[in-house]
Design a protein around this motif. Structure first.
Motif, short mmCIF file in Angstrom:
data_model
loop_
_atom_site.label_atom_id
_atom_site.label_comp_id
_atom_site.label_asym_id
_atom_site.label_seq_id
_atom_site.Cartn_x
_atom_site.Cartn_y
_atom_site.Cartn_z
N PHE A 171 0.74 -1.05 0.09
CA PHE A 171 -0.18 -0.06 0.11
C PHE A 171 0.78 1.31 0.03
CE2 PHE A 171 -2.86 2.65 2.85
CZ PHE A 171 -3.58 3.19 1.99
N ASN A 172 1.81 1.16 0.87
CA ASN A 172 2.83 2.35 1.07
C ASN A 172 3.51 2.54 -0.42
OD1 ASN A 172 3.57 4.18 2.74
ND2 ASN A 172 5.10 2.81 3.83
N ASN A 173 3.71 1.63 -1.17
CA ASN A 173 4.58 1.76 -2.42
C ASN A 173 3.66 2.16 -3.48
OD1 ASN A 173 7.12 0.70 -1.91
ND2 ASN A 173 6.63 -1.38 -2.31
N LEU A 174 2.49 1.85 -3.23
CA LEU A 174 1.18 2.47 -4.11
C LEU A 174 1.42 4.03 -3.83
CD1 LEU A 174 -1.35 -0.49 -4.49
CD2 LEU A 174 0.74 0.19 -6.03
N LEU A 175 1.09 4.14 -2.70
CA LEU A 175 1.29 5.65 -2.09
C LEU A 175 2.43 6.56 -2.71
CD1 LEU A 175 -0.26 5.45 1.42
CD2 LEU A 175 -1.43 6.38 -0.47
N SER A 176 3.52 5.76 -2.54
CA SER A 176 4.81 6.42 -2.99
C SER A 176 4.48 6.92 -4.62
CB SER A 176 5.81 5.43 -2.92
OG SER A 176 6.49 5.83 -1.77
N ILE A 177 4.00 6.17 -5.26
CA ILE A 177 3.95 6.14 -6.53
C ILE A 177 3.17 7.60 -6.69
CG2 ILE A 177 3.33 5.68 -8.84
CD1 ILE A 177 3.82 2.72 -8.13
N ILE A 178 1.91 7.52 -6.07
CA ILE A 178 0.90 8.80 -6.16
C ILE A 178 1.68 9.96 -5.83
CG2 ILE A 178 -1.11 9.34 -5.20
CD1 ILE A 178 -2.07 6.71 -5.14
N LYS A 179 2.26 9.86 -4.53
CA LYS A 179 2.98 11.06 -4.09
C LYS A 179 3.93 11.66 -5.25
CE LYS A 179 4.24 12.31 0.18
NZ LYS A 179 4.41 12.13 1.55
N LEU A 180 4.85 10.71 -5.66
CA LEU A 180 5.89 11.03 -6.51
C LEU A 180 5.23 11.81 -7.70
CD1 LEU A 180 8.51 8.25 -6.21
CD2 LEU A 180 8.98 10.63 -5.58
N ASN A 181 4.41 11.28 -8.23
CA ASN A 181 3.96 11.83 -9.66
C ASN A 181 2.99 12.95 -9.23
OD1 ASN A 181 4.37 10.00 -11.92
ND2 ASN A 181 3.82 8.61 -10.55
N ALA A 182 2.29 13.06 -7.88
CA ALA A 182 1.49 14.32 -7.52
C ALA A 182 2.67 15.32 -7.48
CB ALA A 182 0.98 14.12 -6.46
N THR A 183 3.79 15.05 -6.83
CA THR A 183 4.93 16.27 -6.59
C THR A 183 5.20 16.83 -7.69
OG1 THR A 183 5.33 14.90 -4.68
CG2 THR A 183 7.08 16.51 -5.10
N ILE A 201 -5.04 17.84 -3.02
CA ILE A 201 -5.84 17.27 -2.11
C ILE A 201 -5.31 15.89 -2.22
CG2 ILE A 201 -8.22 16.15 -2.00
CD1 ILE A 201 -9.36 18.68 -3.16
N ILE A 202 -4.81 15.32 -3.41
CA ILE A 202 -4.15 14.12 -3.65
C ILE A 202 -2.98 13.98 -2.60
CG2 ILE A 202 -3.00 12.64 -5.44
CD1 ILE A 202 -4.91 13.83 -7.75
N LEU A 203 -2.07 14.92 -2.75
CA LEU A 203 -1.08 14.67 -1.88
C LEU A 203 -1.37 14.71 -0.51
CD1 LEU A 203 1.33 17.37 -3.52
CD2 LEU A 203 1.97 15.02 -3.00
N GLU A 204 -2.32 15.42 0.01
CA GLU A 204 -2.90 15.60 1.41
C GLU A 204 -3.30 14.07 1.74
OE1 GLU A 204 -4.90 19.07 2.46
OE2 GLU A 204 -6.06 18.06 3.81
N THR A 205 -4.18 13.51 0.97
CA THR A 205 -4.85 12.27 1.21
C THR A 205 -3.48 11.16 0.98
OG1 THR A 205 -6.84 13.12 -0.28
CG2 THR A 205 -6.88 10.73 0.46
N ALA A 206 -2.73 11.08 0.18
CA ALA A 206 -1.63 10.18 0.25
C ALA A 206 -1.00 10.25 1.36
CB ALA A 206 -0.87 10.34 -0.96
N GLU A 207 -0.66 11.50 2.18
CA GLU A 207 0.10 11.81 3.44
C GLU A 207 -0.84 10.91 4.46
OE1 GLU A 207 2.66 11.96 5.51
OE2 GLU A 207 3.02 12.69 3.49
N ARG A 208 -2.22 11.26 4.41
CA ARG A 208 -2.87 10.43 5.50
C ARG A 208 -2.95 8.86 5.35
NH1 ARG A 208 -8.17 14.04 4.78
NH2 ARG A 208 -9.03 11.96 5.01
N GLY A 209 -2.91 8.53 4.12
CA GLY A 209 -2.92 6.99 3.69
C GLY A 209 -1.53 6.61 4.42
N SER A 210 -0.28 7.27 4.23
CA SER A 210 0.98 6.75 4.54
C SER A 210 0.96 6.68 6.18
CB SER A 210 1.95 7.67 4.20
OG SER A 210 1.63 8.60 3.24
N GLU A 211 0.13 7.73 6.84
CA GLU A 211 0.09 7.35 8.18
C GLU A 211 -0.54 6.19 8.49
OE1 GLU A 211 -1.48 11.11 9.72
OE2 GLU A 211 0.00 12.41 8.99
N ILE A 212 -1.57 5.82 8.05
CA ILE A 212 -2.51 4.49 8.38
C ILE A 212 -1.33 3.38 8.06
CG2 ILE A 212 -4.22 3.32 7.92
CD1 ILE A 212 -5.87 5.66 7.04
N ALA A 213 -0.85 3.63 6.75
CA ALA A 213 0.03 2.37 6.43
C ALA A 213 1.30 2.19 7.67
CB ALA A 213 0.87 2.54 5.16
N ARG A 214 1.75 3.53 8.06
CA ARG A 214 2.89 3.38 8.86
C ARG A 214 2.48 2.80 10.20
NH1 ARG A 214 4.93 9.11 8.85
NH2 ARG A 214 4.93 8.60 6.57
#
Ligand code: HEM
Lengths: 523, 178
Positions: A171-183, A201-214
């Protein structure tokens, strides 16, 4: 008052009674005595069967009968005793005696309840001793069952945790891809405001998702209680009676500890559980009893096969062995012995050895088996010992090399290892746009090939790669000085023991700004 | 009943149908090692629930399963540490039956909540033995038939056991020896 007792009554009250005349010739022998002792027979002399220390037995018996004194007859054939007294009767004595069993045990099957009088409390005593034996056996069996059950539960929980961990990692890896591309989108010069807002919004949501994954990963990582410094010999000696209990009555436990004061960094409960598992296995391999030896030795890494397999030559390793004298294992059984759910026993859970190896590996060591069919088995747990002087364990002791080369400007060459192609592509493009010179690899193999062909300023690698660990690649690159710096990327914080203190670490999903900052610093 | 009885029941199922059958019973009855502690006392209702679950697995009516459990109990106590107690109690059928009460009374010293039976041999000949069974519980007679059959086998004898009709007093059983 005179009481008349028929022989049948006498047999019930004193099955071992005898009647003798005044010269101690036997006139009657109780039923119980016949089955307990070979002889004595009617017409024979009493003291042919029993020891008597007095010089004048006839006078002695007359005195005992007159006074009601205590009478003890010790059998000449075995150690059986008859206790009671002599009662005067016409022209002789009634010897009202009961058997006192020599062993106070009914285990050999020679004693029978009917050999004792109905009012004889020895029967209850003998039965109670036997009951106690039975209950002890049962409780040691139960202790083993409960320990096995606990182990099974721990295994299932760990499997669940691992699954949660893997899922969170992916899940984290997918978020990484989303975050990198959004950046990347965010950094593009010309984008309409509403796209920028949605991208935010995408970046912020990805950040929240990473907290859950963490938090999922943190939870999934807690398999054993946190590692502590353990003095292995002392811990094993302390648990001795527990091991004995689990070994059961038929097996002897011997401690053969040769690593006094040697410490390891490991989970205490994990270590105790592992030894318990091995004791349970040993007990089951010896249904008729035998010897279980629990031993420790200290081996220099250079001579230790596990250390060698890990490519480590420095420091010491402690080897904990549990050996039995049971039926042993064939080559084929040894090959599968550590696989989960593999068991040669009809009621085996197959968890024991699998969890022992899992524990050992988690603690930076390994477990292996040695055996010959029919000649018992030995399981060895190898763990890196802590160096008393430096406090470092043998697993993290890498040969000293020159420290990284000094800083250089932009145009920094980066070997980027990441097995998620979209993340690799996004990160590589981004690094390139910032003046780095990235070379991409999707596996340890590929990374190694690049390292062999040229030198890189930075190795930036994911820790968890499909086939192998990025840490192994980093160790190799670091040891052979193929890179100047190592930066690891992971959703997990790797165990410090496996890292060199000069390496750096960034958490996934990546925060590009801080990564670039880290890469530019010191160069 | 004491968990000891549950342990014997578990062994019977595992020996007869294998591990998975017992695991299935554990799952369906929501029990585990906690219900198998030999020295713990459990409600008779739990013991009966287990027996019903075992009957379902054996695909046999309850009284048949109780009888089979009777056979199994004799096997259970004739091995391991209980064997010494059984052998001490008697080395032939009538003596053992006469001494059973004394043995059970001593067992009660270590297991104070045990509800133990009372047996008396009311007649004995070379061909048959008549036994009376008294209990604070009711409904265990099919198990007693199994227990007596088990004992006949334990002493290497051949014979049959039947419950006699004796509505007025305690249950009576006849052991017909071949
Ligand atoms: C070493 C041998 C034996 C031991 C340790 C033993 C132990 C026990 C125990 C502890 C109980 C009480 C269960 C409870 O209330 O929790 C019991 C009950 C019982 N036992 Fe035994 N027993 C043995 C042999 C036998 C034999 C050979 C018979 C055969 C006739 C027998 C017949 C019974 C019966 C019928 C009951 C049920 C009690 C009732 O009617 O309520 N037992 N036994």
């Amino acid at each position: 008052m005179t009481i008349a007792l028929e022989p049948a009554h006498m047999n019930r009250l004193f099955p071992s009674h005898m009647v003798v005349d005044l010269h101690l010739t036997l006139l009657r022998v109780g039923d119980g005595l016949c089955s307990a002792i070979d002889g004595p027979r009617v017409g024979e002399y009493l003291l042919d069967y029993f020891h008597w220390s007095g010089a004048d037995p006839v006078a002695d018996f007359a005195r005992i009968a007159a006074s009601g004194e205590f009478l003890r007859l010790a059998c000449k054939q075995d150690r059986a005793l008859l206790d009671g007294t002599a009662v005067p009767i016409a022209n002789g004595y009634l010897l009202a005696v009961s058997q006192i069993p020599a062993m106070f045990s009914i285990e050999d099957g020679t004693l029978q309840m009917s050999d004792f009088g109905l009012a004889d409390s020895i029967v209850a005593g003998l039965l109670l001793v036997a009951m106690q034996r039975a209950l002890l056996d049962e409780s040691s069996q139960m202790a083993a069952e409960l320990a096995a059950e606990r182990e099974k539960n721990v295994y299932v929980i760990n499997r669940g945790r691992r699954f949660a961990g893997y899922t969170a990692h992916d899940f984290n890896n997918l978020l990484s891809i989303i975050k990198l591309n959004a950046t990347r989108i965010e950094q593009a010069a010309q984008i309409p405001d509403d796209v920028r807002r949605r991208n935010g919004i995408i970046l912020e949501t990805a950040e929240r998702g990473s907290e859950i994954a963490r938090s999922l990963m943190t939870l999934s990582n807690q398999k054993h209680d946190s590692p502590q410094i353990i003095a292995v010999d002392a811990l094993l000696a302390e648990q001795r009676s527990y091991f004995e209990h689990i070994a059961g009555r038929k097996a002897d436990v011997m401690l053969d500890l040769h690593a006094p004061g040697v410490t390891v960094k490991a989970s205490t409960s994990g270590l105790i559980n592992s030894v318990i598992n091995l004791v349970i296995n040993a007990r089951q391999a010896m249904p008729d009893g035998g010897m279980i030896a629990i031993g420790t030795t200290l081996e220099p890494a250079a001579f230790n096969p596990v250390a060698a397999a890990f490519g480590r030559t420095v420091g010491n390793w402690i080897v904990i062995t549990v050996s039995d004298t049971g039926y042993g294992m064939t080559e084929q059984v040894i090959r599968h012995a550590f696989e989960p759910f593999f068991s040669t026993k009809p009621h085996g859970s197959g968890m024991g050895l699998a969890s022992v190896r899992e524990f050992a590996r988690e603690m930076g060591g390994d477990a292996c088996a040695l055996s010959n069919p029919g000649a018992g088995a030995t399981i060895r747990i190898h763990l890196p010992a802590i160096d008393a002087a430096t406090g470092a364990d043998a697993a993290s002791a890498l040969p000293a090399g020159d420290k990284p080369a000094p800083a250089r400007g932009t145009g920094i060459s980066v070997l980027l290892v990441e097995d998620e192609p979209y993340a690799l592509e996004a990160l590589s493009e981004m690094l390139e746009s910032m003046g780095f010179v990235p070379t991409c690899a999707t596996s340890v193999e590929e990374g190694r090939a690049h390292l062999e062909s040229r030198h890189f300023d930075i190795l930036l690698t994911d820790v968890k790669l499909h086939e192998a660990s990025g840490i192994d690649l980093a160790s190799l690159a670091w040891r052979d000085r193929l890179v100047d710096r190592v930066i690891l990327m992971s959703g997990y914080v790797p165990d410090e023991d496996t890292l060199d203190s000069a390496w750096q670490f960034v958490r996934k999903p990546l925060d590009v700004e801080s990564l670039v900052h880290m890469m530019r610093a010191n160069t | 009943m004491y968990g000891l009885i549950h342990r014997a029941m578990r062994e019977m199922v595992i020996d007869t149908l294998g591990d998975p059958a017992w695991l299935a019973i554990e799952k369906e009855q929501d029990i585990g090692p906690g219900e198998m502690i030999g020295q713990s006392v459990y409600d008779d209702a739990l013991t009966m629930r287990l027996l019903a679950a075992v009957s379902a697995r054996f695909d046999k009516p309850m009284d048949q399963t109780m009888r089979v459990f009777g056979h199994y109990w004799v096997r259970f106590v004739s091995k391991g540490a209980y064997a010494a107690i059984l052998n001490f109690t008697g080395n032939e059928l009538a003596t053992l039956l006469r001494n059973l009460d004394r043995m059970h009374q001593t067992v009660r010293v270590t297991m104070p909540d045990a509800v133990v039976p009372s047996f008396s041999v009311i007649s004995e000949s070379a061909q048959e033995l008549c036994v009376e069974y008294r209990s604070q519980r009711s409904g265990l007679e099919p198990m007693v038939v199994g227990l007596l059959e088990g004992l006949v086998g334990h002493f290497g004898l051949a014979g049959t056991v039947e419950q006699l009709i004796h509505p007025e007093g305690p249950a009576r059983f006849r052991i017909n020896l071949a």
